[in-house]
Design a protein around this motif. Structure first.
Motif, PDB file in Angstrom:
ATOM      1  N   GLU A   1       0.828  -1.212   0.000  1.00 54.61           N
ATOM      2  CA  GLU A   1       0.000   0.000   0.000  1.00 54.61           C
ATOM      3  C   GLU A   1       0.865   1.266   0.000  1.00 54.61           C
ATOM      4  OE1 GLU A   1      -4.135  -0.583   1.887  1.00 54.61           O
ATOM      5  OE2 GLU A   1      -2.709  -1.118   3.451  1.00 54.61           O
TER       6      GLU A   1
ATOM      7  N   HIS B   1      -4.379  -2.132  -2.875  1.00 55.37           N
ATOM      8  CA  HIS B   1      -5.811  -2.269  -3.118  1.00 55.37           C
ATOM      9  C   HIS B   1      -6.100  -1.956  -4.582  1.00 55.37           C
ATOM     10  CE1 HIS B   1     -10.150  -1.425  -2.789  1.00 55.37           C
ATOM     11  NE2 HIS B   1     -10.112  -2.154  -1.684  1.00 55.37           N
ATOM     12  N   ARG B   2      -7.122  -2.602  -5.116  1.00 60.48           N
ATOM     13  CA  ARG B   2      -7.421  -2.399  -6.534  1.00 60.48           C
ATOM     14  C   ARG B   2      -7.848  -0.969  -6.849  1.00 60.48           C
ATOM     15  NH1 ARG B   2      -9.614  -5.781  -9.065  1.00 60.48           N
ATOM     16  NH2 ARG B   2      -9.584  -7.577  -7.673  1.00 60.48           N
ATOM     17  N   ASP B   3      -8.258  -0.192  -5.849  1.00 63.94           N
ATOM     18  CA  ASP B   3      -8.647   1.195  -6.093  1.00 63.94           C
ATOM     19  C   ASP B   3      -7.489   2.181  -5.897  1.00 63.94           C
ATOM     20  OD1 ASP B   3     -11.260   0.448  -6.655  1.00 63.94           O
ATOM     21  OD2 ASP B   3     -11.894   0.604  -4.562  1.00 63.94           O
ATOM     22  N   ALA B   4      -6.304   1.676  -5.565  1.00 62.39           N
ATOM     23  CA  ALA B   4      -5.156   2.559  -5.323  1.00 62.39           C
ATOM     24  C   ALA B   4      -4.639   3.160  -6.628  1.00 62.39           C
ATOM     25  CB  ALA B   4      -4.047   1.779  -4.628  1.00 62.39           C
ATOM     26  N   ASP B   5      -4.022   4.309  -6.520  1.00 63.04           N
ATOM     27  CA  ASP B   5      -3.389   4.958  -7.666  1.00 63.04           C
ATOM     28  C   ASP B   5      -2.008   4.334  -7.873  1.00 63.04           C
ATOM     29  OD1 ASP B   5      -2.305   6.540  -9.610  1.00 63.04           O
ATOM     30  OD2 ASP B   5      -2.434   8.423  -8.484  1.00 63.04           O
TER      31      ASP B   5
ATOM     32  N   VAL C   1      -2.594  -6.808  -7.106  1.00 58.52           N
ATOM     33  CA  VAL C   1      -3.772  -6.035  -6.727  1.00 58.52           C
ATOM     34  C   VAL C   1      -4.715  -6.938  -5.941  1.00 58.52           C
ATOM     35  CG1 VAL C   1      -5.741  -4.733  -7.574  1.00 58.52           C
ATOM     36  CG2 VAL C   1      -3.536  -4.528  -8.729  1.00 58.52           C
TER      37      VAL C   1
ATOM     38  N   ASP D   1      -8.183  -7.309  -3.049  1.00 57.63           N
ATOM     39  CA  ASP D   1      -9.405  -6.699  -2.528  1.00 57.63           C
ATOM     40  C   ASP D   1      -9.773  -7.439  -1.250  1.00 57.63           C
ATOM     41  OD1 ASP D   1     -10.321  -9.106  -3.466  1.00 57.63           O
ATOM     42  OD2 ASP D   1     -11.476  -8.268  -5.117  1.00 57.63           O
TER      43      ASP D   1
ATOM     44  N   ARG E   1     -10.476  -2.724   3.408  1.00 58.42           N
ATOM     45  CA  ARG E   1     -10.589  -1.292   3.171  1.00 58.42           C
ATOM     46  C   ARG E   1      -9.226  -0.720   2.801  1.00 58.42           C
ATOM     47  NH1 ARG E   1     -12.733   1.385   8.394  1.00 58.42           N
ATOM     48  NH2 ARG E   1     -12.271   3.219   7.123  1.00 58.42           N
ATOM     49  N   PRO E   2      -9.176   0.215   1.852  1.00 55.68           N
ATOM     50  CA  PRO E   2      -7.887   0.835   1.507  1.00 55.68           C
ATOM     51  C   PRO E   2      -7.192   1.372   2.754  1.00 55.68           C
ATOM     52  CG  PRO E   2      -9.574   1.484  -0.067  1.00 55.68           C
ATOM     53  CD  PRO E   2     -10.284   0.734   1.023  1.00 55.68           C
TER      54      PRO E   2
END
Length: 257
Positions: free
Chosen positions: A117, A208-212, A226, A228, A231-232
């Motif tokens: 992360e 996390h899959r939503d990370a930049d 990646v 899931d 929570r991020p």
């Protein structure tokens, strides 16, 4: 500091873990338990956190708290513990920037790095600053208001056998004092393009899959994982996600041994 060791003669590297902002060794519990008996590991508390100390008379030098001091502590720790072994450096969140800087100094002693992360990559002159902690809040902790803090939600997701220790650390004024110091230098501990370019291969990123991950995905020597199911920002606190991250760390050690 907490260490686990493999049998004498093992050719696997030593794995050294660097925590994120305001995190102690106890945040690594799921990963530590997953790797126990399989890898040689080192977990430690940065200056001011947990069972460590900072300041004149309580730390090894009276030097000011700076980004350089943070990285230097990790470099010294690795040199003191690795013996003849190479190391895999694992950094979570803000710890990613710390291990990348330490890797530059340790050079060939580093067999690989794993970033869990990590923050978004900035340009060399960019800034990734952690929100400051109010001196008034730190002052209230010093006079004993820590007992009024509710248990953080992430603490409920970690193993129960060290819950009392985590609660005591979270309500300790020294933890918040250390966090205030680190927030002040966090802009100089981020991850930027030039720093990544100098990172030793292999470089593994778990997020996390939503990370930049824009700044990481274009690196030829980097492998991205990646995940899931958490929570991020809470990878270490979700058991299944942490166990998958531990498997990735172990695979890196196997790859470079």
């Amino acid at each position: 500091m907490n260490t686990t060791a493999e049998p004498v003669g093992s050719d696997r590297p030593l794995i050294v873990f660097e925590s994120g902002f305001m995190a102690t060794m106890e945040h690594w519990t799921w990963i530590s338990e997953e790797l126990d008996g399989r890898e040689s590991t080192v977990f430690y508390d940065r200056s001011g956190y947990g069972r460590s100390r900072h300041g004149h008379g309580r730390h090894r030098t009276p030097r000011p708290f700076t980004p350089r001091a943070v990285v230097s502590d990790l470099v010294d720790l690795v040199r003191h513990t690795r013996g003849e072994r190479r190391v895999v450096l694992v950094g979570h969140a803000m710890g990613a920037g710390i291990v990348l800087r330490a890797a530059v100094e340790l050079k060939d002693a580093v067999a690989g790095t794993v970033l869990l992360e990590p923050p978004a990559v900035t340009a060399p002159s960019g800034r990734h600053r952690i929100p400051a902690i109010s001196p008034l809040f730190v002052g209230s902790m010093r006079i004993g208001c820590g007992d009024l803090l509710p248990r953080p939600s992430w603490a409920e997701t970690l193993p129960s056998h060290n819950a009392r220790l985590r609660d005591d650390q979270y309500r300790d004024a020294r933890l918040w004092e250390a966090g205030k110091r680190e927030a002040g230098v966090s802009a100089d501990l981020g991850v930027h393009e030039a720093l990544l370019a100098s990172a030793p291969a292999p470089l593994t990123v778990v997020a996390h899959r939503d990370a930049d991950l824009t700044g990481y995905s274009g690196l030829r020597h980097a492998t991205l994982h990646v995940l899931d199911g958490f929570r991020p920002g809470r990878l270490l606190h979700a058991q299944r996600a942490a166990e998958r991250a531990a498997a990735t760390v172990s695979a890196t050690a196997e790859r470079v041994r």
